[in-house]
Design an enzyme around this catalytic site. Structure first.
Site, PDB file in Angstrom:
ATOM      1  N   HIS A  98      -6.827  -0.037   0.887  1.00 58.15           N
ATOM      2  CA  HIS A  98      -5.855   0.976   0.800  1.00 58.15           C
ATOM      3  C   HIS A  98      -5.173   1.203   1.970  1.00 58.15           C
ATOM      4  O   HIS A  98      -3.949   1.206   2.048  1.00 58.15           O
ATOM      5  CB  HIS A  98      -6.879   2.244   0.435  1.00 58.15           C
ATOM      6  CG  HIS A  98      -5.889   3.771   0.551  1.00 58.15           C
ATOM      7  ND1 HIS A  98      -5.847   4.368  -0.417  1.00 58.15           N
ATOM      8  CD2 HIS A  98      -5.207   4.367   1.590  1.00 58.15           C
ATOM      9  CE1 HIS A  98      -4.998   5.465  -0.006  1.00 58.15           C
ATOM     10  NE2 HIS A  98      -4.707   5.362   1.275  1.00 58.15           N
ATOM     11  N   GLU A  99      -5.976   1.020   3.123  1.00 59.38           N
ATOM     12  CA  GLU A  99      -5.014   1.089   4.626  1.00 59.38           C
ATOM     13  C   GLU A  99      -4.459  -0.062   4.812  1.00 59.38           C
ATOM     14  O   GLU A  99      -3.252  -0.147   5.290  1.00 59.38           O
ATOM     15  CB  GLU A  99      -6.066   1.251   5.584  1.00 59.38           C
ATOM     16  CG  GLU A  99      -6.685   2.790   5.386  1.00 59.38           C
ATOM     17  CD  GLU A  99      -6.074   3.808   5.053  1.00 59.38           C
ATOM     18  OE1 GLU A  99      -4.926   3.876   5.285  1.00 59.38           O
ATOM     19  OE2 GLU A  99      -6.366   4.929   4.542  1.00 59.38           O
ATOM     20  N   HIS A 154      -0.769   0.027   2.983  1.00 59.18           N
ATOM     21  CA  HIS A 154       0.303   0.577   3.966  1.00 59.18           C
ATOM     22  C   HIS A 154       0.954  -0.237   4.841  1.00 59.18           C
ATOM     23  O   HIS A 154       2.217  -0.203   4.961  1.00 59.18           O
ATOM     24  CB  HIS A 154      -0.568   1.763   4.530  1.00 59.18           C
ATOM     25  CG  HIS A 154      -0.917   2.858   3.624  1.00 59.18           C
ATOM     26  ND1 HIS A 154      -0.115   3.577   2.941  1.00 59.18           N
ATOM     27  CD2 HIS A 154      -2.230   3.463   3.709  1.00 59.18           C
ATOM     28  CE1 HIS A 154      -0.590   4.626   2.416  1.00 59.18           C
ATOM     29  NE2 HIS A 154      -1.894   4.613   2.735  1.00 59.18           N
TER      30      HIS A 154
END
Length: 170
Positions: free
Chosen positions: A75-76, A79
């Site tokens: 998820h990170e 980004h």
């Protein structure tokens, strides 16, 4: 909190794996980010895109290592990849969602489902029709007499429940 070195290394390895997947998918290289374990509160992780940095919550990581490796880390990283490819975009917008699903093969969920009571306790309140959970900040506002909350369903005021299970007056 001191993290187990092997857990620290697993997160570092997973970050590298995710970047390698993104490199294969996009055909362009990505520098390894700075990885820190200083995220606090209910947040599992955060990406500081312009600093090319990832931060992870050590308390939540210690209790949820598998969830971190399978979902939080990708998820990170997504980004960072979205930022590298498209510049400043909406944090969980179309670009990020595409990376999550097409590159990492994951459902692009914007929020984790980890139990955060250890890092951010909740306080139980009763209105008569259901139990509500208030954050420490809201609970303290009630205790100081600064705020009163009411149920959106029945309109009754929320009353703190003692650990013994009995209602109290604020």
């Amino acid at each position: 909190m001191k993290l187990d070195d092997s857990l620290f290394q697993q997160v570092q390895n997973r970050v590298s794996e995710c970047l390698a997947l993104a490199e294969r998918h996009t055909g362009r290289p990505f520098d390894p980010p700075l990885v820190r374990f200083n995220q606090r509160g209910r947040i599992a992780g955060s990406a500081w895109t312009e600093r090319w940095e990832l931060r992870f919550n050590p308390v939540l990581l210690a209790d949820n290592a598998q969830d971190f490796l399978t979902e939080i880390v990708p998820h990170e990283v997504a980004h960072l990849v979205a930022f590298a490819l498209h510049g400043q975009v909406r944090p969980h917008g179309r670009e990020w969602q595409t990376i999550m699903s097409e590159v990492f093969g994951l459902e692009p969920r914007t929020r984790h489902r980890l139990n955060t009571e250890k890092v951010a306790p909740v306080f139980r309140y009763d209105c008569g029709c259901r139990i509500h959970k208030l954050s420490l900040r809201r609970h303290n506002s009630v205790r100081r007499g600064q705020k009163r909350y009411q149920c959106l369903h029945c309109g009754q005021p929320l009353m703190p429940i003692k650990p013994s299970g009995k209602r109290t007056t604020p």
